[in-house]
Design a protein around this motif. Structure first.
Motif, PDB file in Angstrom:
ATOM      1  N   ARG A   8      55.773 -65.763  10.404  1.00  0.00           N
ATOM      2  CA  ARG A   8      55.698 -67.579  10.866  1.00  0.00           C
ATOM      3  C   ARG A   8      56.424 -67.533  12.011  1.00  0.00           C
ATOM      4  O   ARG A   8      56.093 -68.265  13.337  1.00  0.00           O
ATOM      5  CB  ARG A   8      56.210 -68.815   9.597  1.00  0.00           C
ATOM      6  N   HIS A  16      50.175 -71.372  21.357  1.00  0.00           N
ATOM      7  CA  HIS A  16      49.500 -72.430  20.523  1.00  0.00           C
ATOM      8  C   HIS A  16      49.989 -73.407  21.738  1.00  0.00           C
ATOM      9  O   HIS A  16      50.386 -74.017  21.639  1.00  0.00           O
ATOM     10  CB  HIS A  16      49.579 -72.552  19.324  1.00  0.00           C
ATOM     11  N   LEU A  68      52.593 -79.046  14.224  1.00  0.00           N
ATOM     12  CA  LEU A  68      52.296 -77.648  13.964  1.00  0.00           C
ATOM     13  C   LEU A  68      51.488 -77.150  15.066  1.00  0.00           C
ATOM     14  O   LEU A  68      51.312 -77.427  15.845  1.00  0.00           O
ATOM     15  CB  LEU A  68      51.693 -78.949  13.333  1.00  0.00           C
ATOM     16  N   GLU A  70      48.399 -74.129  15.568  1.00  0.00           N
ATOM     17  CA  GLU A  70      47.608 -73.552  14.253  1.00  0.00           C
ATOM     18  C   GLU A  70      46.372 -73.009  14.745  1.00  0.00           C
ATOM     19  O   GLU A  70      46.142 -73.331  16.618  1.00  0.00           O
ATOM     20  CB  GLU A  70      46.851 -74.857  13.483  1.00  0.00           C
ATOM     21  N   ARG A  71      45.543 -72.284  14.513  1.00  0.00           N
ATOM     22  CA  ARG A  71      44.410 -71.568  15.097  1.00  0.00           C
ATOM     23  C   ARG A  71      43.070 -70.851  13.526  1.00  0.00           C
ATOM     24  O   ARG A  71      43.457 -71.208  12.199  1.00  0.00           O
ATOM     25  CB  ARG A  71      44.900 -69.764  14.633  1.00  0.00           C
ATOM     26  N   ARG A  77      44.616 -69.796  10.197  1.00  0.00           N
ATOM     27  CA  ARG A  77      46.835 -69.620  10.149  1.00  0.00           C
ATOM     28  C   ARG A  77      47.286 -71.011  10.288  1.00  0.00           C
ATOM     29  O   ARG A  77      46.998 -71.661  11.438  1.00  0.00           O
ATOM     30  CB  ARG A  77      47.324 -68.634  10.827  1.00  0.00           C
ATOM     31  N   TYR A  78      48.375 -71.382   9.668  1.00  0.00           N
ATOM     32  CA  TYR A  78      48.983 -73.032  10.519  1.00  0.00           C
ATOM     33  C   TYR A  78      50.546 -72.342  10.596  1.00  0.00           C
ATOM     34  O   TYR A  78      51.056 -71.518   9.373  1.00  0.00           O
ATOM     35  CB  TYR A  78      48.638 -74.266  10.272  1.00  0.00           C
ATOM     36  N   SER A  80      53.898 -75.036  10.012  1.00  0.00           N
ATOM     37  CA  SER A  80      54.609 -76.012  10.887  1.00  0.00           C
ATOM     38  C   SER A  80      55.893 -75.958  10.091  1.00  0.00           C
ATOM     39  O   SER A  80      56.497 -75.821   9.532  1.00  0.00           O
ATOM     40  CB  SER A  80      54.543 -77.120   9.446  1.00  0.00           C
ATOM     41  N   SER A 135      54.355 -72.546   6.190  1.00  0.00           N
ATOM     42  CA  SER A 135      53.079 -71.601   6.516  1.00  0.00           C
ATOM     43  C   SER A 135      51.653 -71.224   5.869  1.00  0.00           C
ATOM     44  O   SER A 135      52.411 -71.223   4.459  1.00  0.00           O
ATOM     45  CB  SER A 135      53.999 -71.022   7.466  1.00  0.00           C
TER      46      SER A 135
END
Length: 141
Positions: A8, A16, A68, A70-71, A77-78, A80, A135
């Motif tokens: 993470r 991002h 947050l 993300e992709r 996947r994320y 936070s 995550s």
């Protein structure tokens, strides 16, 4: 599947666009806006924004926010992170340069810094200490 601590932190350190959320004004939902951010594993997360913006005012009042990242490729996947603001100070051109270097091609950085420092007005840098993490890697689409 939840990400490991190392996974993470490495994911959040990638460039991002983050979605920052902060408690809203009375009677309103939380403010959620896209932001550039800086993060290195083991460090605090940094966000730079307009000193007189609604976002800055709400962050000052709440003393905390969440972000947050993300992709969707190669897997969904994320990460936070929620935390406490541990520093708030006037932003500098060097701060602008650091953020721009993370998100823009090298040949665009100087022009962006010049434009932003003249056009966007004073900035404030918030440093967030991560208190809570969420995550997951949901696998391929």
């Amino acid at each position: 599947m939840p990400l490991s601590h190392e996974e993470r932190e490495l994911f959040l350190s990638e460039p991002h666009i983050g979605a920052l959320s902060v408690e809203g004004d009375p009677g309103r939902a939380p403010l959620t806006v896209p932001v550039w951010y800086l993060y290195e594993p083991g460090a605090d997360l940094r966000v730079l924004t307009g000193a007189d913006s609604r976002k800055a005012r709400l962050i000052r009042a709440a003393g905390r926010f969440s972000l947050l990242a993300e992709r969707v490729r190669p897997t969904v996947r994320y990460v936070s992170v929620e935390g406490t603001v541990v520093e708030s100070r006037a932003g500098t051109d060097d701060d602008l340069r650091q953020f721009a270097t993370r998100y823009l091609p090298a040949e665009k950085v100087a022009n962006y810094v010049e434009f932003a420092s003249q056009d966007h007005g004073p900035t404030v840098l918030f440093r967030l200490r991560p208190d809570h993490w969420f995550s997951s890697d949901l696998g391929p689409l």
